[in-house]
Design a protein around this motif. Structure first.
Motif, PDB file in Angstrom:
ATOM      1  N   ASN A  60     -26.663  59.489  50.072  1.00 42.20           N
ATOM      2  CA  ASN A  60     -25.624  58.795  49.313  1.00 42.20           C
ATOM      3  C   ASN A  60     -26.090  57.396  48.917  1.00 42.20           C
ATOM      4  OD1 ASN A  60     -23.177  58.501  48.038  1.00 42.20           O
ATOM      5  ND2 ASN A  60     -22.013  58.102  49.908  1.00 42.20           N
ATOM      6  N   THR A  61     -26.746  56.697  49.845  1.00 45.10           N
ATOM      7  CA  THR A  61     -27.262  55.357  49.550  1.00 45.10           C
ATOM      8  C   THR A  61     -28.288  55.413  48.422  1.00 45.10           C
ATOM      9  OG1 THR A  61     -26.911  54.525  51.798  1.00 45.10           O
ATOM     10  CG2 THR A  61     -28.569  53.404  50.467  1.00 45.10           C
ATOM     11  N   GLN A  64     -26.569  56.123  45.116  1.00 41.78           N
ATOM     12  CA  GLN A  64     -25.861  54.954  44.588  1.00 41.78           C
ATOM     13  C   GLN A  64     -26.851  53.964  43.956  1.00 41.78           C
ATOM     14  OE1 GLN A  64     -22.464  54.659  44.564  1.00 41.78           O
ATOM     15  NE2 GLN A  64     -22.287  56.640  45.575  1.00 41.78           N
ATOM     16  N   CYS A  65     -27.970  53.750  44.604  1.00 40.58           N
ATOM     17  CA  CYS A  65     -28.988  52.831  44.075  1.00 40.58           C
ATOM     18  C   CYS A  65     -29.573  53.365  42.766  1.00 40.58           C
ATOM     19  CB  CYS A  65     -30.098  52.620  45.103  1.00 40.58           C
ATOM     20  SG  CYS A  65     -29.568  51.740  46.587  1.00 40.58           S
ATOM     21  N   GLN A  86     -24.094  45.817  43.639  1.00 44.11           N
ATOM     22  CA  GLN A  86     -23.723  47.220  43.831  1.00 44.11           C
ATOM     23  C   GLN A  86     -24.734  47.950  44.718  1.00 44.11           C
ATOM     24  OE1 GLN A  86     -22.039  49.183  40.028  1.00 44.11           O
ATOM     25  NE2 GLN A  86     -23.074  47.358  39.271  1.00 44.11           N
ATOM     26  N   VAL A  87     -25.968  47.464  44.749  1.00 45.86           N
ATOM     27  CA  VAL A  87     -26.977  48.062  45.626  1.00 45.86           C
ATOM     28  C   VAL A  87     -26.569  47.872  47.081  1.00 45.86           C
ATOM     29  CG1 VAL A  87     -29.365  47.932  46.423  1.00 45.86           C
ATOM     30  CG2 VAL A  87     -28.857  47.767  43.971  1.00 45.86           C
ATOM     31  N   GLY A  90     -23.769  50.038  47.854  1.00 41.97           N
ATOM     32  CA  GLY A  90     -24.248  51.401  48.021  1.00 41.97           C
ATOM     33  C   GLY A  90     -24.799  51.643  49.418  1.00 41.97           C
ATOM     34  N   GLY A  94     -23.119  54.234  51.956  1.00 47.03           N
ATOM     35  CA  GLY A  94     -23.895  55.289  52.589  1.00 47.03           C
ATOM     36  C   GLY A  94     -23.812  55.237  54.101  1.00 47.03           C
ATOM     37  N   VAL A 142     -18.125  50.417  43.544  1.00 45.26           N
ATOM     38  CA  VAL A 142     -19.143  51.354  44.003  1.00 45.26           C
ATOM     39  C   VAL A 142     -19.919  51.786  42.758  1.00 45.26           C
ATOM     40  CG1 VAL A 142     -19.521  53.619  45.050  1.00 45.26           C
ATOM     41  CG2 VAL A 142     -17.735  52.119  45.935  1.00 45.26           C
ATOM     42  N   ALA A 143     -21.208  52.066  42.908  1.00 43.85           N
ATOM     43  CA  ALA A 143     -22.075  52.332  41.758  1.00 43.85           C
ATOM     44  C   ALA A 143     -21.557  53.457  40.860  1.00 43.85           C
ATOM     45  CB  ALA A 143     -23.488  52.654  42.243  1.00 43.85           C
TER      46      ALA A 143
END
Length: 224
Positions: A60-61, A64-65, A86-87, A90, A94, A142-143
């Motif tokens: 998930n992390t 998102q990145c 947002q990173v 993320g 995660g 969130v991204a």
């Protein structure tokens, strides 16, 4: 109060923001436990987790990145350094996914229909309540939402319209990944994913109505 507008953010909003993100992930964990499919927002990283065996929180992390990178490519000069926050969100998101799955690990996967339905309902309610807390803070999206914003801007379409398209896209992409690498469509996204996509917005609105009933004012649920 918004990082994107460079206004000062009260610590209470940040607490509400973090708690909202965590509760969202409890909802995600319940959805996965239902065996009816995860929520749209994690359907792709969950599919990747099933394929690779890597922890869903890590997947998930990374997902998102990756979305932040796509957002950067879409917005180009309109993408400001502060958007890279947002990173960090993320990474937090995660981590909360992994923690939520660990917390709910004491609960076995649902195998009986009424338990599956119960877990799905709990997943929708927790996710909706998390959104109810997280969205009004208007801190850092969130991204997944950040990318939706970027697509909305570049296509000159409404956020709501693009949100529906993006949710459907995540579901379809997770199905494709599952079929190509696992040989079947079920697992990452299923009927529960579709029900969640259709129900979460309504659940948030109902919570806002209840909140307005007792507080005399509605929460600001405009998209970030």
């Amino acid at each position: 109060m918004n990082f994107f507008n460079q206004n000062e953010i009260e610590y209470k909003l940040i607490i509400k923001y973090v708690v909202g993100l965590f509760i969202m992930n409890i909802g995600i964990a319940f959805s996965i436990k239902s065996n009816l499919g995860s929520t749209p927002v994690v359907s792709v990283p969950y599919a990747i987790s099933l394929i690779t065996g890597i922890d869903i929180g890590i997947c998930n992390t990374l997902f998102q990145c990756f979305l932040v990178l796509i957002e950067f490519m879409l917005l180009r000069s309109a993408f400001h350094p502060k958007h890279f926050l947002q990173v960090f969100v993320g990474i937090l998101f995660g981590a909360f996914t992994s923690i939520s799955m660990i917390i709910l690990s004491i609960i076995p996967q649902a195998s009986v229909l009424w338990v599956q339905i119960l877990f799905l309902i709990l997943g929708i309610l927790f996710l909706a309540f998390g959104l109810f807390l997280y969205v009004p803070t208007n801190v850092v999206p969130v991204a997944v939402d950040g990318l939706t914003q970027a697509v909305s801007i570049t296509t000159n379409q409404s956020f709501t319209k693009i949100k529906v398209i993006m949710d459907i896209s995540w579901i379809v992409l997770s199905w494709i990944l599952s079929f190509v690498f696992l040989g079947h469509f079920d697992g990452s996204a299923g009927i529960g994913t579709i029900i969640a996509a259709m129900s979460i917005g309504t659940a948030v609105k109902l919570m806002n109505m209840i909140y307005a009933r007792f507080s005399g004012q509605e929460a600001d649920l405009k998209k970030m």
